[in-house]
Design an enzyme around this catalytic site. Structure first.
Site, mmCIF file in Angstrom:
data_model
loop_
_atom_site.group_PDB
_atom_site.id
_atom_site.type_symbol
_atom_site.label_atom_id
_atom_site.label_comp_id
_atom_site.label_asym_id
_atom_site.label_seq_id
_atom_site.Cartn_x
_atom_site.Cartn_y
_atom_site.Cartn_z
ATOM 1 N N HIS A 185 6.554 -70.371 -56.803
ATOM 2 C CA HIS A 185 7.210 -71.695 -56.765
ATOM 3 C C HIS A 185 8.457 -71.764 -57.633
ATOM 4 C CE1 HIS A 185 7.033 -76.188 -56.229
ATOM 5 N NE2 HIS A 185 6.494 -75.795 -55.101
ATOM 6 N N HIS A 284 8.725 -71.742 -43.726
ATOM 7 C CA HIS A 284 8.217 -72.709 -44.699
ATOM 8 C C HIS A 284 8.020 -74.046 -44.002
ATOM 9 C CE1 HIS A 284 9.024 -75.628 -48.099
ATOM 10 N NE2 HIS A 284 8.183 -74.822 -48.704
#
Length: 381
Positions: A185, A284
């Site tokens: 992340h 994504h």
């Protein structure tokens, strides 16, 4: 046929939907959004509408070129996401006009089913073994989890061991016939990524995601050279030009977002570039149903596709979830962790416009969390 109007709808939990109307009654839907900046993107869509109203919606490539290059200042997440949602809606109109799903306009399906993964563990991962067991029971063959919560630039051995233990716990539940992907992340410095990722090698993760921040993509090669674990990134890259350098830096998986990286038109070009670098695709998509529908059109028509992210039950979806704005949820029926090719025209889904309009009256003001270290300084979320 001519475009008559573009209308945006901010809907919970954190999405922005777009409806493009034509004078022949054909309607297209898109999802132009930057998480936490939905209203900013809506303004960008309104500005771009000046280039579209009165024009032929089927001139998709010309519209893409004009929207992305017709201004002196170009690119960035807001503009690219506005273009992405418009592009999705134009492809939706094209598919409906020709009576076929978009993937058939892109060359036809290359596979019968697409593998999807399920999120577990939340922003600060906990109880991941139990959550993984639930997804195994639900039939999923792959899960994704955050590696950690907040991380210092150089953190303690205890934090490193915590990452390893959590992934070990999930691997024990999954066995060796299912997969776990581990999302860093952008919370790790390059030094911490180089320290932690090799420790995961015995656990054979499907990939580690975003081990460095997008502004540090020049450091990606340092991470890929330090480990045999496949490295994935790309959710915060917005064009083929952004991907150009990282594709040659040893990454294994490209992750453009269909709602950020210029839509179907641009992501198919990124996929072709990735294929030339022996890089596979895992778009994504922790977003809504339109973004997922667009992603699946790419998934079914892209030879170097790996796996698809989807947001059903994700920790962000509080109060509203993936299926809530669909007339018929069956296009997103997951069987043994896979979804079948959509056969309805356009993006393959029917949006419940009445539900969208009701939700837009409530709207949302979702923002990314602001994290701080124990010394009070800013920490990457």
């Amino acid at each position: 046929m001519r475009i008559t109007a573009l209308e945006t709808f901010p809907v919970p939990p954190r999405w922005l939907f777009l409806k493009i109307t034509t004078d022949e009654g054909v309607v297209g839907w898109g999802e132009p959004v930057v998480e936490g900046r939905a209203h900013t993107v809506a303004t960008a869509v309104e500005e771009l509408s000046e280039l579209l109203v009165g024009r032929d919606p089927l001139a998709i490539e010309d519209h893409w070129q004009v929207m992305t290059k017709g201004g002196f200042y170009r690119g960035g997440p807001v503009l690219s996401s506005a273009v992405a949602g418009i592009d999705q809606a134009l492809w939706d109109i094209a598919g409906k006009t020709y009576g076929v799903p978009v993937h058939r306009l892109l060359g036809g399906p290359l596979r019968d089913r697409v593998r999807v993964y399920q999120w577990i563990g939340g922003d600060e991962p906990s109880e991941v073994a139990e959550a993984a067991a639930e997804q195994v029971e639900a039939g999923f063959t792959a899960v994704k989890m955050n590696a950690s919560g907040r991380m210092r630039h150089i953190d303690t051995p205890a934090e490193v061991e915590g990452v390893v233990r959590r992934v070990e716990a999930v691997r024990e539940v999954l066995g060796d016939r299912r997969d776990v992907a581990v999302d860093f992340h952008g919370r790790f410095s390059t030094a911490m990524a180089r320290r932690v990722v090799p420790r995961l090698e015995p656990l054979l993760p499907l990939f580690v995601e975003e081990p460095v921040l997008p502004e540090n993509t020049s450091k990606v090669r340092e991470v890929t050279a330090a480990t045999s674990v496949p490295v994935a990134l790309g959710e915060r890259l917005f064009s083929r030009w952004d991907f150009r350098d990282v594709l040659g830096a040893g990454i294994a998986v490209a992750q453009p977002d269909l709602s950020h990286a210029g839509g179907i038109s641009e992501v198919r070009r990124i996929a072709a570039m990735a294929e030339a670098h022996d890089v596979t695709m895992a778009p994504h998509c922790p977003l809504g149903p339109i973004a997922l529908a667009a992603s699946l059109q790419i998934a079914f028509s892209t030879p170097n596709f790996l796996i698809q992210e989807q947001s059903r039950g994700i920790h962000y979806n509080v109060g509203s979830d993936l299926l809530d704005y669909l007339v018929d949820p069956s296009p997103f029926r997951f069987e043994e962790g896979r979804v079948r090719a959509p056969e309805a025209p356009g993006l393959g889904i029917e949006i419940d416009e009445a539900a969208v309009r009701r939700a837009a009256e409530l709207g949302h003001r979702w923002r990314s969390p602001i994290w701080r270290d124990d010394d009070g300084s800013f920490a990457e979320w």
